[in-house]
Design an enzyme around this catalytic site. Structure first.
Site, PDB file in Angstrom:
ATOM      1  N   HIS A  29      -3.381  -1.528  10.604  1.00  0.00           N
ATOM      2  CA  HIS A  29      -3.068  -1.986  12.028  1.00  0.00           C
ATOM      3  C   HIS A  29      -1.887  -1.397  12.572  1.00  0.00           C
ATOM      4  O   HIS A  29      -1.543  -1.795  13.783  1.00  0.00           O
ATOM      5  CB  HIS A  29      -3.082  -3.410  12.264  1.00  0.00           C
ATOM      6  CG  HIS A  29      -4.559  -4.004  11.837  1.00  0.00           C
ATOM      7  ND1 HIS A  29      -5.027  -5.554  11.991  1.00  0.00           N
ATOM      8  CD2 HIS A  29      -5.857  -3.539  11.355  1.00  0.00           C
ATOM      9  CE1 HIS A  29      -5.971  -5.526  11.539  1.00  0.00           C
ATOM     10  NE2 HIS A  29      -6.662  -4.495  11.265  1.00  0.00           N
ATOM     11  N   ASP A  48      -4.414  -4.599   7.202  1.00  0.00           N
ATOM     12  CA  ASP A  48      -3.764  -5.259   8.507  1.00  0.00           C
ATOM     13  C   ASP A  48      -2.344  -4.231   8.577  1.00  0.00           C
ATOM     14  O   ASP A  48      -2.517  -3.253   8.435  1.00  0.00           O
ATOM     15  CB  ASP A  48      -3.290  -6.688   7.997  1.00  0.00           C
ATOM     16  CG  ASP A  48      -3.515  -7.494   9.025  1.00  0.00           C
ATOM     17  OD1 ASP A  48      -2.607  -7.089  10.134  1.00  0.00           O
ATOM     18  OD2 ASP A  48      -3.839  -8.448   9.078  1.00  0.00           O
TER      19      ASP A  48
END
Ligand SMILES: *[C@@H]1O[C@H](CO)[C@@H](O)[C@H](O)[C@H]1NC(C)=O
Length: 393
Positions: A237, A214
């Protein structure tokens, strides 16, 4: 003369002893042995160390099992937590009995967390139970390390691995430096954000090396005066302000600087994300400078319609007002055509956005990189590749 000198020497020694002596609390002395569970031994060592001024808890090389544990302050004086070994969490999340963390440090001033040891969250089985992509109100799995209300402190050199959820979470911290930490989890592990900052100020993150499933770093509401220097990020991310506007009563975000660093193979680069149909809020003074992008999808992104997995209402635009943002000297390659996207809210358009010296190449098929501007009129200078605002709506 000789007598005077010895009095001076003795008082000097006494002074040194009383100011710089650090008492060491080795977990071994409390019965903590490698390959065994040291939850009780470590808790005892911490409690003893916290009760004296100037202390150091030491966990030497070796692998240890550790259950969910809180290290609580306030302590008598400065305290160091020195981890040289590897701590392993229980892999079964049920043993945490609903607690949202594995290790927490709470309400401590002048804390140093040091050593190149590893907090191994053993997240593999818990990741399969993560249902946050289906339910926005999903059950929170344990965060590897929480720092709650920590002030004037340093976290350096430690490693966090395979957390069940976020790796490191800051809440209510002031003047905290995070230096040279390493955070790793597989690129497909859900919600394993590297460092999440919330409601904290005076935070500096330097030379972090983060690869997770993430955001490498996410900056939540109430974060002020945050500097992120030379972070290496990927997989993951990217570096993200937000998401903002999901909950009522969020506090303003301001004074965010991301300087230097390299992102490789991430699904976003530097981004600001806010939910649609949000309560009002503000995010201002956010500056991203001298960042290298290697094969990054969406290297520069403001997304005020953030709505992962359709978990939102698109009835109204976001009311989080974004202003005073700059993207300067952002270079490298984009893995998608959408190299620059500034998608601001129709109800509160972005203001004072600067885009300067951007050079992001797209090497794939289907044309060259694009730059999209929605509800924003950025001030431009220097190189603009892709040409600024090639797509406007
Ligand atoms: C924009 O942000 C910078 C850095 O935080 C700050 O120094 C400056 O005062 C801000 N400008 C305005 C007009 O608010």
């Amino acid at each position: 003369m000789g007598k005077n000198l010895s009095i001076v020497t003795i008082s000097l020694l006494f002074l040194l002893a009383s100011t710089s002596a650090v008492q060491v609390f080795d977990v071994k002395s409390y019965g903590g042995q490698p390959n065994a569970d040291i939850t009780q031994a470590l808790t005892k060592a911490w409690t003893a160390a916290c009760a004296v001024a100037g202390s150091k808890v030491v966990i030497s090389a070796g692998t240890y099992k550790l259950g969910g544990v809180s290290f609580l302050g306030p302590c008598k004086g400065a305290i160091e937590f020195n981890l040289q070994g590897t701590l392993e969490a229980p892999s079964d999340d049920a043993s945490f009995k609903g607690k949202d963390f594995w290790v927490s440090f709470e309400r401590i001033d002048s804390l140093t967390v040091s050593g190149s040891g590893i907090f191994d969250g053993k997240g593999q089985t818990a990741w399969q139970k993560n249902n946050c992509d289906k339910e926005s109100d999903c059950k929170n799995l344990p965060i590897n390390i929480r720092f709650d209300f920590i002030t004037n402190s340093i976290v350096r050199d430690i490693q966090s691995k395979d957390s069940k959820f976020f790796h490191i979470n800051l809440l209510g911290c002031k003047s905290l430096q995070i230096q040279h930490v390493t955070i790793t989890a597989p690129g497909n592990s859900p919600n394993t954000d590297g460092i999440h900052i919330g409601r904290s100020s005076g935070i500096t993150i330097t030379d972090a090396n983060i690869g997770t499933g993430d955001d490498c770093i996410s900056i939540g509401d109430g974060s002020q005066d945050v500097t992120i220097n030379q972070v290496t990020c990927g997989p993951g991310h990217g570096i993200s302000v937000g998401s903002l506007g999901k909950y009522p009563n969020e506090q303003p975000v301001s004074g965010i600087r991301v300087i230097g660093g390299t992102l490789s193979g991430t699904t976003n680069g530097v981004r600001i994300k806010t939910w649609p149909s949000s309560p009002p809020g503000t995010a201002s003074d956010m500056h991203f400078e001298n960042v290298i992008m290697n094969n990054v999808a969406n290297p520069i992104l403001i997304d005020q319609g953030y709505c992962p997995n359709g978990q939102c209402s698109n009835k109204a635009p976001s009311k989080v007002k974004i202003s005073n943002v700059s993207f300067k000297n952002i270079r490298g390659t984009s893995s998608t055509k959408e190299a620059v996207q500034l998608i601001c809210s129709k109800s509160v358009p972005c203001q004072q956005v600067v885009v300067a010296d951007v050079d992001l190449a797209f090497k794939g098929a289907g044309g060259s990189a694009t730059s999209t501007c929605v509800n924003v009129m950025p001030t431009l200078s220097g190189k603009q590749n892709p040409p600024a605002c090639t797509i406007k709506t």
